[in-house]
Design a protein around this motif. Sequence first.
Motif, PDB file in Angstrom:
ATOM      1  N   SER A 174       1.250   3.975  -3.062  1.00  0.00           N
ATOM      2  CA  SER A 174       1.007   5.394  -2.781  1.00  0.00           C
ATOM      3  C   SER A 174       2.182   6.244  -3.263  1.00  0.00           C
ATOM      4  CB  SER A 174       0.783   5.602  -1.277  1.00  0.00           C
ATOM      5  OG  SER A 174      -0.330   4.860  -0.821  1.00  0.00           O
ATOM      6  N   VAL A 191       0.840  -1.208   0.000  1.00  0.00           N
ATOM      7  CA  VAL A 191       0.000   0.000   0.000  1.00  0.00           C
ATOM      8  C   VAL A 191       0.869   1.251   0.000  1.00  0.00           C
ATOM      9  CG1 VAL A 191      -1.646   1.341   1.373  1.00  0.00           C
ATOM     10  CG2 VAL A 191      -1.986  -1.120   1.071  1.00  0.00           C
ATOM     11  N   VAL A 192       1.878   1.264   0.856  1.00  0.00           N
ATOM     12  CA  VAL A 192       2.779   2.422   0.902  1.00  0.00           C
ATOM     13  C   VAL A 192       3.511   2.570  -0.430  1.00  0.00           C
ATOM     14  CG1 VAL A 192       4.812   3.405   2.018  1.00  0.00           C
ATOM     15  CG2 VAL A 192       3.037   2.312   3.404  1.00  0.00           C
ATOM     16  N   ALA A 249       2.096   6.396  -7.066  1.00  0.00           N
ATOM     17  CA  ALA A 249       1.040   7.292  -7.539  1.00  0.00           C
ATOM     18  C   ALA A 249       1.436   8.753  -7.353  1.00  0.00           C
ATOM     19  CB  ALA A 249      -0.257   6.986  -6.789  1.00  0.00           C
ATOM     20  N   ARG A 250       2.064   9.044  -6.210  1.00  0.00           N
ATOM     21  CA  ARG A 250       2.487  10.417  -5.942  1.00  0.00           C
ATOM     22  C   ARG A 250       3.575  10.870  -6.915  1.00  0.00           C
ATOM     23  NH1 ARG A 250       6.410  13.137  -3.192  1.00  0.00           N
ATOM     24  NH2 ARG A 250       5.766  14.958  -1.960  1.00  0.00           N
TER      25      ARG A 250
END
Length: 535
Positions: free
Chosen positions: A297, A293-294, A300-301
């Motif tokens: 993220s 998940v991290v 995506a960032r």
Amino acid sequence: MKQIPESNDASPAAATSLRALFRWPIPLALIWLLAPVVGLSLRLALAPITPHDYWWSLAMGNLIASGAGIPHENLFLYTMPADAPFFNQPWLSQLMMAKLLDNFGHAGLLILRNITTVLTTTALLGLALWRVREPRIVGGLALLAVAAGAPVFAVRTQMFAFLPFMLLLGVLFGVADRRLSRRWLLLLIPLTALWGNLHGTFILVPILVGLCGGALVVQEWLETRRMPMREALVWGGTSVMTALAALLNPQGVGIYTYVHQLTVVSPVSQSVSEWQPPDISEPYGLLVFLVLVVGLSLLARDRKNLKLYEVALFAATTYLAFGSIRHMFWWAAMMMLVLPGPLSRALKLDDWRESATTGAQGALHMVLAVVMVGGLVLSQPGLPVHQTGVELLSGATRRAGPGKGMIDTDTPTQIMEGMLRDGYPGRIFHSQSVGGYLAYALATPVPRQVAFVDQRMEMIPESLWEVYFEIAGAKDGWQEVLDGYGVRTLLLSPGEQSGLIRAAQADPDWVLVAVDEGHLLFFRADQRDHLIRWR
């Protein structure tokens, strides 16, 4: 997405950064890099050898070394025809393991696994630093990566695939980042030919080459609206040539049938824990889920800086890892090469070389590094730290009998000594984990049918597994099923067959003969001669 840089300027800069790690005063950054290497390697050095795949590989290696050729029939299971076909793909790894055992004992195989672990993690750190020159980021991510990938570092044929995978990653990322010329892709052809005789994960080479090259072609087309035919031909040709190179094995094209049966057709993915996806209700599964998940993220960032081939390779290995724990290391390694850039840009750390390190701090870092490396060296089998560490940390290690201090208690070495010395009646019903051990101890180098099931998940039909689990769970009629197979000996594991152990203890037709550190041995009560001999 950013276009791939043309220059190779990062390589000299990376070398400069690497040299700075060893200049006086020694920076804390060096400890960040040593921690994952030493941490994983030290823990594994103190872990015993588990029976799953280990003894089976040695049994196969013994047969091959004896001059019998590469086995391609059942040979060892009395529950199937002796000539039932199977494909023995990792024959070369099995032969090397058997030779190492003959010359250096179990300690030699443990040391080989430990050296492979150190070299693999060091190579992975080096590749990550090649791309992002921030040891704190790389070292921190490596701690998560080794925690996620640690379960696969067992003493088994898979350990021969780790360094080839590092070479594959180095070539893919080096060529894709234009730090290496396309000629380096040719190295992957002989690599696949060798890998195809070592372990079934050779299939990663043509797949990842195809994905990486396809992503580069699509990326260039999106940016220029021109089809890069030369790029497509080079990468596509390499993918095809590596796929063909795998056919250079003693059984030819059957290697792809084997991979298909093992991963798609076989019930292995439903019956073996390491082929299951990670369970987020367990600590390990929750850890890898949170890391994913991290990671997603961060990607995506940082999507504007991502390259399409990074996304393709990360997605492919994520798919493998979250379909089966067995493939977790491939994803963990890919994470080490894809995530440091986005994480570094997110944290915006100051250049680690600009942080002043005092002489006292440098001395402390040097002492810590010496202690870490020294502890790792002294933890190898036969040295003081290994014996003490095993006694303190590893409750699953045998405390007596053959393999003391190195073999897991799931291997009943003391009971086997008695079986070889005093014999046993009829056929044996046993825990699946020791099927290969029975073949190794009782049926090599002269093969005979001694086991109910073993480690060949792709060969054993689902119907036989159902019978195995019904007996192990002492379902109604278990005695009659055993009689039908001619079973007069039970070699049972409390961890896997507690229900059958309770049933056998309560049944007057069975007598408890011996107890090992991890197994119980029962004979049929009517086998008077064997009972007298054992008593």
